[in-house]
Write a protein that holds these residues in place. Sequence first.
Motif, PDB file in Angstrom:
ATOM      1  N   CYS A 130     -10.753  30.439   5.437  1.00 10.59           N
ATOM      2  CA  CYS A 130     -10.953  28.995   5.523  1.00 10.59           C
ATOM      3  C   CYS A 130     -10.132  28.389   6.655  1.00 10.59           C
ATOM      4  O   CYS A 130      -9.267  29.038   7.256  1.00 10.59           O
ATOM      5  CB  CYS A 130     -10.557  28.331   4.203  1.00 10.59           C
ATOM      6  SG  CYS A 130      -8.796  28.462   3.809  1.00 10.59           S
ATOM      7  N   GLN A 131     -10.430  27.143   6.943  1.00  8.69           N
ATOM      8  CA  GLN A 131      -9.595  26.289   7.774  1.00  8.69           C
ATOM      9  C   GLN A 131      -8.865  25.318   6.849  1.00  8.69           C
ATOM     10  O   GLN A 131      -9.376  24.974   5.771  1.00  8.69           O
ATOM     11  CB  GLN A 131     -10.441  25.502   8.771  1.00  8.69           C
ATOM     12  CG  GLN A 131     -11.152  26.347   9.812  1.00  8.69           C
ATOM     13  CD  GLN A 131     -12.201  25.540  10.568  1.00  8.69           C
ATOM     14  OE1 GLN A 131     -13.179  25.094   9.982  1.00  8.69           O
ATOM     15  NE2 GLN A 131     -12.006  25.370  11.870  1.00  8.69           N
ATOM     16  N   ALA A 189       0.833  -1.210   0.000  1.00 11.74           N
ATOM     17  CA  ALA A 189       0.000   0.000   0.000  1.00 11.74           C
ATOM     18  C   ALA A 189       0.864   1.256   0.000  1.00 11.74           C
ATOM     19  O   ALA A 189       2.073   1.223   0.253  1.00 11.74           O
ATOM     20  CB  ALA A 189      -0.929  -0.010   1.200  1.00 11.74           C
ATOM     21  N   VAL A 190       0.210   2.396  -0.278  1.00 15.49           N
ATOM     22  CA  VAL A 190       0.870   3.693  -0.338  1.00 15.49           C
ATOM     23  C   VAL A 190       0.224   4.625   0.683  1.00 15.49           C
ATOM     24  O   VAL A 190      -1.008   4.688   0.781  1.00 15.49           O
ATOM     25  CB  VAL A 190       0.750   4.308  -1.749  1.00 15.49           C
ATOM     26  CG1 VAL A 190       1.483   5.647  -1.817  1.00 15.49           C
ATOM     27  CG2 VAL A 190       1.300   3.352  -2.803  1.00 15.49           C
ATOM     28  N   LEU A 191       1.052   5.342   1.440  1.00 12.25           N
ATOM     29  CA  LEU A 191       0.569   6.401   2.321  1.00 12.25           C
ATOM     30  C   LEU A 191       0.716   7.731   1.589  1.00 12.25           C
ATOM     31  O   LEU A 191       1.774   8.013   1.017  1.00 12.25           O
ATOM     32  CB  LEU A 191       1.362   6.438   3.626  1.00 12.25           C
ATOM     33  CG  LEU A 191       1.209   5.234   4.557  1.00 12.25           C
ATOM     34  CD1 LEU A 191       2.068   5.414   5.807  1.00 12.25           C
ATOM     35  CD2 LEU A 191      -0.249   5.023   4.954  1.00 12.25           C
ATOM     36  N   ILE A 192      -0.331   8.543   1.608  1.00 10.16           N
ATOM     37  CA  ILE A 192      -0.357   9.789   0.836  1.00 10.16           C
ATOM     38  C   ILE A 192      -0.705  10.943   1.753  1.00 10.16           C
ATOM     39  O   ILE A 192      -1.712  10.907   2.465  1.00 10.16           O
ATOM     40  CB  ILE A 192      -1.407   9.709  -0.291  1.00 10.16           C
ATOM     41  CG1 ILE A 192      -1.294   8.383  -1.047  1.00 10.16           C
ATOM     42  CG2 ILE A 192      -1.263  10.897  -1.245  1.00 10.16           C
ATOM     43  CD1 ILE A 192      -2.531   8.026  -1.858  1.00 10.16           C
ATOM     44  N   GLY A 193       0.123  11.968   1.739  1.00 11.54           N
ATOM     45  CA  GLY A 193      -0.143  13.159   2.535  1.00 11.54           C
ATOM     46  C   GLY A 193      -0.647  14.301   1.670  1.00 11.54           C
ATOM     47  O   GLY A 193      -0.184  14.498   0.551  1.00 11.54           O
ATOM     48  N   ASP A 194      -1.605  15.050   2.190  1.00 11.08           N
ATOM     49  CA  ASP A 194      -2.120  16.220   1.475  1.00 11.08           C
ATOM     50  C   ASP A 194      -2.981  17.030   2.437  1.00 11.08           C
ATOM     51  O   ASP A 194      -3.343  16.559   3.518  1.00 11.08           O
ATOM     52  CB  ASP A 194      -2.949  15.801   0.266  1.00 11.08           C
ATOM     53  CG  ASP A 194      -3.037  16.894  -0.790  1.00 11.08           C
ATOM     54  OD1 ASP A 194      -2.457  17.977  -0.584  1.00 11.08           O
ATOM     55  OD2 ASP A 194      -3.699  16.676  -1.825  1.00 11.08           O
ATOM     56  N   ASP A 195      -3.305  18.245   2.024  1.00 10.19           N
ATOM     57  CA  ASP A 195      -4.198  19.074   2.829  1.00 10.19           C
ATOM     58  C   ASP A 195      -5.369  19.542   1.983  1.00 10.19           C
ATOM     59  O   ASP A 195      -5.299  19.549   0.756  1.00 10.19           O
ATOM     60  CB  ASP A 195      -3.453  20.271   3.430  1.00 10.19           C
ATOM     61  CG  ASP A 195      -2.684  21.073   2.387  1.00 10.19           C
ATOM     62  OD1 ASP A 195      -3.313  21.867   1.665  1.00 10.19           O
ATOM     63  OD2 ASP A 195      -1.451  20.903   2.296  1.00 10.19           O
ATOM     64  N   THR A 196      -6.422  19.923   2.647  1.00 12.07           N
ATOM     65  CA  THR A 196      -7.609  20.418   1.951  1.00 12.07           C
ATOM     66  C   THR A 196      -8.228  21.542   2.771  1.00 12.07           C
ATOM     67  O   THR A 196      -8.069  21.593   3.992  1.00 12.07           O
ATOM     68  CB  THR A 196      -8.635  19.292   1.709  1.00 12.07           C
ATOM     69  OG1 THR A 196      -9.684  19.765   0.851  1.00 12.07           O
ATOM     70  CG2 THR A 196      -9.260  18.799   2.995  1.00 12.07           C
ATOM     71  N   GLY A 197      -8.917  22.437   2.085  1.00 10.78           N
ATOM     72  CA  GLY A 197      -9.493  23.595   2.744  1.00 10.78           C
ATOM     73  C   GLY A 197     -10.971  23.422   3.047  1.00 10.78           C
ATOM     74  O   GLY A 197     -11.687  22.689   2.355  1.00 10.78           O
ATOM     75  N   PHE A 198     -11.421  24.124   4.084  1.00 10.36           N
ATOM     76  CA  PHE A 198     -12.819  24.150   4.479  1.00 10.36           C
ATOM     77  C   PHE A 198     -13.225  25.620   4.543  1.00 10.36           C
ATOM     78  O   PHE A 198     -12.844  26.334   5.476  1.00 10.36           O
ATOM     79  CB  PHE A 198     -13.013  23.466   5.837  1.00 10.36           C
ATOM     80  CG  PHE A 198     -12.536  22.033   5.870  1.00 10.36           C
ATOM     81  CD1 PHE A 198     -13.388  21.001   5.520  1.00 10.36           C
ATOM     82  CD2 PHE A 198     -11.230  21.730   6.237  1.00 10.36           C
ATOM     83  CE1 PHE A 198     -12.964  19.682   5.548  1.00 10.36           C
ATOM     84  CE2 PHE A 198     -10.788  20.417   6.273  1.00 10.36           C
ATOM     85  CZ  PHE A 198     -11.661  19.385   5.918  1.00 10.36           C
ATOM     86  N   LEU A 199     -13.965  26.074   3.550  1.00  5.56           N
ATOM     87  CA  LEU A 199     -14.337  27.481   3.473  1.00  5.56           C
ATOM     88  C   LEU A 199     -15.270  27.842   4.615  1.00  5.56           C
ATOM     89  O   LEU A 199     -16.229  27.119   4.903  1.00  5.56           O
ATOM     90  CB  LEU A 199     -15.012  27.774   2.131  1.00  5.56           C
ATOM     91  CG  LEU A 199     -14.202  27.415   0.869  1.00  5.56           C
ATOM     92  CD1 LEU A 199     -14.949  27.845  -0.385  1.00  5.56           C
ATOM     93  CD2 LEU A 199     -12.823  28.026   0.906  1.00  5.56           C
ATOM     94  N   LYS A 200     -14.989  28.955   5.294  1.00  6.45           N
ATOM     95  CA  LYS A 200     -15.760  29.355   6.460  1.00  6.45           C
ATOM     96  C   LYS A 200     -16.037  30.854   6.418  1.00  6.45           C
ATOM     97  O   LYS A 200     -15.317  31.627   5.776  1.00  6.45           O
ATOM     98  CB  LYS A 200     -14.990  29.038   7.754  1.00  6.45           C
ATOM     99  CG  LYS A 200     -14.581  27.580   7.925  1.00  6.45           C
ATOM    100  CD  LYS A 200     -15.760  26.655   8.052  1.00  6.45           C
ATOM    101  CE  LYS A 200     -16.467  26.807   9.372  1.00  6.45           C
ATOM    102  NZ  LYS A 200     -17.573  25.849   9.542  1.00  6.45           N
ATOM    103  N   LYS A 201     -17.080  31.243   7.130  1.00  2.00           N
ATOM    104  CA  LYS A 201     -17.361  32.655   7.352  1.00  2.00           C
ATOM    105  C   LYS A 201     -16.976  33.001   8.785  1.00  2.00           C
ATOM    106  O   LYS A 201     -16.979  32.156   9.662  1.00  2.00           O
ATOM    107  CB  LYS A 201     -18.837  32.943   7.104  1.00  2.00           C
ATOM    108  CG  LYS A 201     -19.282  32.704   5.659  1.00  2.00           C
ATOM    109  CD  LYS A 201     -20.764  33.004   5.480  1.00  2.00           C
ATOM    110  CE  LYS A 201     -21.192  32.772   4.040  1.00  2.00           C
ATOM    111  NZ  LYS A 201     -22.642  33.038   3.834  1.00  2.00           N
ATOM    112  N   GLY A 202     -16.664  34.265   9.028  1.00  2.00           N
ATOM    113  CA  GLY A 202     -16.354  34.697  10.379  1.00  2.00           C
ATOM    114  C   GLY A 202     -14.909  34.450  10.763  1.00  2.00           C
ATOM    115  O   GLY A 202     -14.085  33.990   9.961  1.00  2.00           O
ATOM    116  N   ILE A 203     -14.604  34.718  12.046  1.00  3.30           N
ATOM    117  CA  ILE A 203     -13.229  34.647  12.527  1.00  3.30           C
ATOM    118  C   ILE A 203     -13.080  33.776  13.771  1.00  3.30           C
ATOM    119  O   ILE A 203     -11.985  33.678  14.326  1.00  3.30           O
ATOM    120  CB  ILE A 203     -12.704  36.068  12.848  1.00  3.30           C
ATOM    121  CG1 ILE A 203     -13.565  36.726  13.939  1.00  3.30           C
ATOM    122  CG2 ILE A 203     -12.662  36.925  11.591  1.00  3.30           C
ATOM    123  CD1 ILE A 203     -13.010  38.046  14.450  1.00  3.30           C
TER     124      ILE A 203
END
Length: 345
Positions: free
Chosen positions: A92-93, A59-73
Motif C-alpha cells: 500500500c501507500q 476548531a480542532v486540528l486532527i492528524g492521522d494517516d490512512t492507507g491506499f491498497l495497491k498492486k505492484g511496486i
Amino acid sequence: MAGLIAPLERKYGWSLAERAGEDCPDGMQRLLNSADWDADTVRDDVRDFVVETIGDSNAVLIGDDTGFLKKGIRSAGVQRQYTGTAGRTENCQIGTFLAYASTKGRALIDRELYLPASWTDDRARCRAAGIEDDVPFATKIEHFRAMLQRALDAKVPFAWVTADEAYGQVKTLRFWLEERRVAHVPATKVNDTVITTGGADARVDQLIAALPRQAWKRLGAGPGAHGQRIYDWARVPIRIYRENGFGHWVLARRSVSDPTEIAHYVCYGPADTRLTDLARIAGARWQVEECFQTAKNECGLDHYQVRRYQAWYRHITLSMAALACLTAIRAHELAKGAPDPTAAA
C-alpha cells in the motif's frame, strides 16, 4: 471535481471521462500527470475555503494517516507496510493528513505522501516515479509537524490539536507544540511517562490507577454512528503554570462496558480547562476517520490509478476539494435549518 462527487461506482480516468462526455481518459490523465498547475497552491485554496465556510476559533486540528491498497511496486511510496485501513500489513501507500473540525463541519485541509526509506535510499527508483532528488525521507511525525506549521503560518483559526497514540506518544512533537503554546490532547501509549510537578518521571497508567473512584465522570465524547459516545473520564493534573495560564494533565477514557479498557492522553492547554473540554477534544479525533470514510466513499479519494508522485498529490488534492465542497453544502443547509443531508448515510 464534478465527477468526483457524482454517484459513480468507481471514480478513475475512464469513468470520469465518460461522465464528462469525453471519448477517452486522455484529458483526465493529462490533468493529473502533465497539465500546468500547482497542487500545493490548490491545497492552500482548499484550506482557505474550508476556513471561510466552517472556520471557528474553537476548531480542532486532527492528524492521522490512512492507507491506499495497491498492486505492484511502481506507485510512488508503495511497499508492504502496516495500515490501519486494512488492520494488517499490506502492499500500500500511506498518506498523512490534517483535518479541520468545527461545530459546523469537518474536512481535510492538508496531505503528504509517506515515502519509506526503501524509496528515498533508491534515487533511481524515485526518479522513475517522478520523485525529485531533493525530496528527503520524512517520518509521519515530521509530516504532521510540517502540516501544523503551514496551518499556523496561514493563521488558520483553531483552539486545539489532537491525534492518536502513534503521534501522541512522541515527546518531541508534544514539546514542539508546547513551545508554540498550541493546546493539545493526543492519545498516548499505556507505558508513556510524563514529568510531574516534583520533576520525577511517572507512567501515565500508574497516575490514573492511583485516582479514587469518585474521580471518574461519565461524559459524552461526541456523536457516533450509533448515537452519543459515552465513556468514563478522569484526569490527573501534572504541572500548572500559573504565570502563563497553561497546564498539563494526564487524561483517561474508560469503557463503560469493559472497565479494563482504558485509553490515555497527555494534555496541555489553558489552566482553566475543564474535564468536559478535554473529553470533547479527545473525542473529536474520530472526525478525521469520518473525513476519510466520506472522502473515499463519496469523493474518490482512493479511486486513483496513478503511479507518479505529482499525480498522487494532484488527485488527492482534488478529492479534498470535492470533500470541502460537500462540507460547505452541508454547513449551508444546516445553517438554514434544513435536515442534515448526511443523517441517513
